[in-house]
Design a protein around this motif. Structure first.
Motif, PDB file in Angstrom:
ATOM      1  N   TYR A 163       0.818  -1.212   0.000  1.00 35.36           N
ATOM      2  CA  TYR A 163       0.000   0.000   0.000  1.00 35.36           C
ATOM      3  C   TYR A 163       0.853   1.264   0.000  1.00 35.36           C
ATOM      4  N   PHE A 164       2.088   1.171   0.480  1.00 37.19           N
ATOM      5  CA  PHE A 164       2.965   2.318   0.619  1.00 37.19           C
ATOM      6  C   PHE A 164       4.112   2.304  -0.394  1.00 37.19           C
ATOM      7  N   GLN A 165       4.090   1.365  -1.319  1.00 40.93           N
ATOM      8  CA  GLN A 165       5.152   1.267  -2.313  1.00 40.93           C
ATOM      9  C   GLN A 165       4.947   2.272  -3.439  1.00 40.93           C
ATOM     10  N   ALA A 166       6.037   2.912  -3.874  1.00 42.34           N
ATOM     11  CA  ALA A 166       6.013   3.843  -4.993  1.00 42.34           C
ATOM     12  C   ALA A 166       5.936   3.074  -6.309  1.00 42.34           C
ATOM     13  N   PRO A 167       5.526   3.733  -7.396  1.00 37.11           N
ATOM     14  CA  PRO A 167       5.456   3.041  -8.687  1.00 37.11           C
ATOM     15  C   PRO A 167       6.768   2.380  -9.083  1.00 37.11           C
ATOM     16  N   GLU A 168       7.891   3.045  -8.796  1.00 42.24           N
ATOM     17  CA  GLU A 168       9.179   2.465  -9.177  1.00 42.24           C
ATOM     18  C   GLU A 168       9.539   1.249  -8.316  1.00 42.24           C
ATOM     19  N   VAL A 169       8.959   1.142  -7.122  1.00 41.82           N
ATOM     20  CA  VAL A 169       9.174  -0.030  -6.273  1.00 41.82           C
ATOM     21  C   VAL A 169       8.305  -1.194  -6.745  1.00 41.82           C
ATOM     22  N   VAL A 170       7.069  -0.881  -7.104  1.00 41.52           N
ATOM     23  CA  VAL A 170       6.168  -1.887  -7.662  1.00 41.52           C
ATOM     24  C   VAL A 170       6.760  -2.474  -8.942  1.00 41.52           C
ATOM     25  N   GLY A 171       7.394  -1.629  -9.734  1.00 42.28           N
ATOM     26  CA  GLY A 171       7.996  -2.083 -10.978  1.00 42.28           C
ATOM     27  C   GLY A 171       7.058  -1.903 -12.155  1.00 42.28           C
ATOM     28  N   ASP A 172       7.629  -1.944 -13.351  1.00 38.53           N
ATOM     29  CA  ASP A 172       6.795  -1.788 -14.539  1.00 38.53           C
ATOM     30  C   ASP A 172       6.128  -3.107 -14.903  1.00 38.53           C
ATOM     31  N   ALA A 173       5.334  -3.093 -15.974  1.00 36.78           N
ATOM     32  CA  ALA A 173       4.563  -4.273 -16.361  1.00 36.78           C
ATOM     33  C   ALA A 173       5.455  -5.446 -16.729  1.00 36.78           C
ATOM     34  N   ALA A 174       6.709  -5.154 -17.104  1.00 33.81           N
ATOM     35  CA  ALA A 174       7.646  -6.217 -17.474  1.00 33.81           C
ATOM     36  C   ALA A 174       8.377  -6.780 -16.256  1.00 33.81           C
ATOM     37  N   GLY A 175       8.124  -6.211 -15.085  1.00 31.40           N
ATOM     38  CA  GLY A 175       8.759  -6.710 -13.876  1.00 31.40           C
ATOM     39  C   GLY A 175      10.055  -6.020 -13.531  1.00 31.40           C
TER      40      GLY A 175
END
Length: 592
Positions: free
Chosen positions: A208-220
């Motif tokens: 819930y607190f992860q930034a987009p760059e931590v989540v990663g892009d669609a390719a992982g």
């Protein structure tokens, strides 16, 4: 230039190596001495899968402390992670007033003991709920302390990587006003050194607190640095002001990680709803700056400390309202009810009312095969030794259609990998991957009572969740009432709910679960109240993500979430087919 702890760089004697050497010297200081020779241990303040926190009193000074007892593990990456936690916390508390103080460290043959400053005021979350009159002035005091802490930590070349309200504690008493000086920050278990220009490539923290760059892009692909802490601070302020997270909304806890990754990646949120009408534009502006999806455009913590909101908020003493408190209370305890439902259905042999029903009988057979000593309890070592069987169980939970990539959210107790780049790393792809560190996260999330072992019901529920499958709400409600409504009156009391819980959980914890579903506040839960509590989020799954309707006065009917990047909770760019169906189902077991 020095390396991030988990980036895999092999450079001689970088700052991480130096820090690990410092932690080893710290352990040597009390070698040969028992922690119980100096401290009297009292009540358990908290516990997790491989450790407990005790209230302890110094035998001679009579001062009280919190002692974190951590079980020793043979895995090298776990040992290094604990050493790094000791080293980072020692450096932090020496330089940063807001860091929880590490007083000293002991070890024996079985455990490592961290003697910590006792924050008698408890969690910020609990204080807000208890006092019921939280205002922007209070929120500004908390954020000032948080940004000051982050700025100082980043100045030491350290990223915290687990910024969230649950890791914010207070030293002031329950009747005293909250000031920045009273706020403390804890749990350095995921912290790591990272120089400017260096990056992490392994997802960690609470989703819930992860930034987009931590989540990663669609390719992982995952690539982030210290700026991710600022994003987490923005999510934290959002939660403090309205009571739910910006990405996923009030019922984010019911979404799979696949859904949440997609919503976070899009970076879209809004300030609609009655709860935001009493919040100043200046507060909304600082949140928007912290939740800038592009980390290169996101201000630093030090820059944000000069935002005009901190001056303006000094006069903003209007309480944010009962609705915010109610939202915050639900957010703080939401996962418990879902876990309970999954455990009860697993205990009763399944009966999951959707098209991806797991074969519970087969999962129980796998459990028996894994249970090497026949004590009906699985340790992490037993799972680790038979990791291939666990992979098969996760795949078989949905007759071959499991989405193993939809992992359970990780909490502060799970560690990032050690040097050399161990771990699954990415935040995007599905597929039947399960290495030792991912198994560790799964184990911690599944261990409902935090005793370091899984019973058959915890195991089955975990496999169901790994597959993205949860019991339908009517099945779960019927199962729970059939199991413990002993007097047949159609209501559940805390005493009856406690019958469902593992023996180590208390009546207070059972009461908290009842309060979550008890809409009319009569101290018990009706069949209708329980089913409504379990079904509430399904009614909103088709609404737009991050958006709440203009009228949020009708509880349970007015919250909404807007699909980010094309579809609320669909599989989107993370997959299709079976994954798209799985992404629409709620996660039944999450890390609490």
């Amino acid at each position: 230039m020095f390396s991030c702890f988990s980036c895999g760089d092999e450079r001689p004697k970088d700052i991480t190596d130096v820090a690990l050497d410092e932690a080893k010297r710290e352990l040597k200081k009390n070698r040969g001495r028992s922690v119980r020779d100096t401290y009297n241990f009292g009540q358990v303040l908290g516990k997790g899968g491989f450790g407990k926190v005790y209230l302890a009193t110094h035998k001679y000074t009579k001062h009280q402390y919190a002692v974190k007892q951590v079980e020793k593990r043979p895995e090298r990456w776990i040992q290094e992670a604990l050493l790094l936690e000791i080293a980072v916390q020692r450096r932090a508390c020496a330089a940063i007033p807001q860091a929880v103080k590490l007083v000293e460290v002991y070890e024996d043959g079985s455990n490592t003991y961290l003697v910590l400053e006792l924050c008698a005021g408890g969690e910020v979350f609990d204080r807000i709920i208890d006092q019921g009159n939280f205002c922007e002035r209070d929120a500004a005091q908390v954020l000032r302390a948080l940004l000051g802490f982050i700025a100082a930590l980043h100045g030491l070349g350290v990223a915290h990587r687990d910024i969230k309200p649950m890791n914010m504690l207070l030293t002031c008493g329950p009747t005293e006003p909250i000031t920045a000086a009273d706020v403390r920050f804890a749990d350095f278990g995921l912290s790591a050194f990272c120089a400017d220009g260096d990056f992490f490539h392994q997802t960690c923290g609470t989703i819930y607190f992860q930034a987009p760059e931590v989540v990663g892009d669609a390719a992982g692909c995952v690539r982030y640095d210290k700026a991710a802490d600022v994003w987490a601070a923005g999510v934290t302020l959002f939660v403090l002001l309205c009571g739910w997270v910006p990405f996923g909304g009030r019922f984010a806890f019911k979404k799979t990680e696949l859904e949440l990754r997609k919503i976070i990646r899009a970076g879209k949120f809004s300030f609609t709803g009655l709860v935001w009408e009493v919040v100043s534009d200046s507060a909304k502006d600082i949140i928007a700056q912290m939740l800038q999806p592009d980390p290169n455009k996101r201000p630093s913590a030090a820059q944000l400390l000069s935002h005009p909101w901190f001056t303006e908020a000094a006069s903003l003493q209007r309480p944010l309202g009962e609705r915010m408190i109610a939202n915050l209370k639900q957010f703080a305890a939401a996962c418990r009810l879902q876990k309970l439902a999954a455990l009860v259905v697993a205990k009763r042999g399944g009966g999951v009312g959707n098209s991806l029903s797991p074969d519970v009988a087969k999962l129980r057979e796998v459990f028996a095969e894994l249970d090497a000593n026949g004590d009906r309890r699985l340790t992490f070592d037993e799972l680790k030794d038979e990791i291939q069987k666990v992979r098969v169980a996760m795949g078989g939970a949905t007759n071959g259609a499991a989405v193993v990539g939809a992992k359970a959210p990780t909490g502060g107790s799970s560690k990032a990998g050690g040097k050399g780049g161990a771990g699954a790393g990415g935040g995007g792809g599905g597929g039947p991957k399960l290495d030792e560190q991912e198994l560790w996260k799964l184990f911690l999330a599944a261990d409902f009572d935090g005793d370091g072992k899984l019973d058959v019901n915890e195991f089955v529920a975990a496999m169901m969740n790994a597959a993205g499958v949860s019991p339908d709400e009517k099945t779960a409600t019927d199962a729970i009432f059939d199991e413990v409504d002993v007097d047949g009156d159609g209501f559940l009391t805390p005493a009856e709910v406690q019958l469902l819980l593992p023996a180590s959980l208390t009546r207070d914890e059972a009461t908290a679960i009842v309060q979550q579903a008890d809409k009319n506040a009569d101290g018990r839960v009706s069949r209708q109240e329980l089913e409504e509590a379990l079904t509430m989020s399904k009614k909103h799954s088709q609404r737009p993500a991050g958006e709440t309707p203009e009228k949020d006065g009708q509880e349970g009917q007015e919250d909404a979430e807007k699909p980010a990047d094309g579809g609320a909770g669909g599989a989107g760019g993370d997959g299709g087919g079976e994954e798209a169906q799985t992404a629409e189902r709620q996660a039944a077991v999450q890390a609490s």
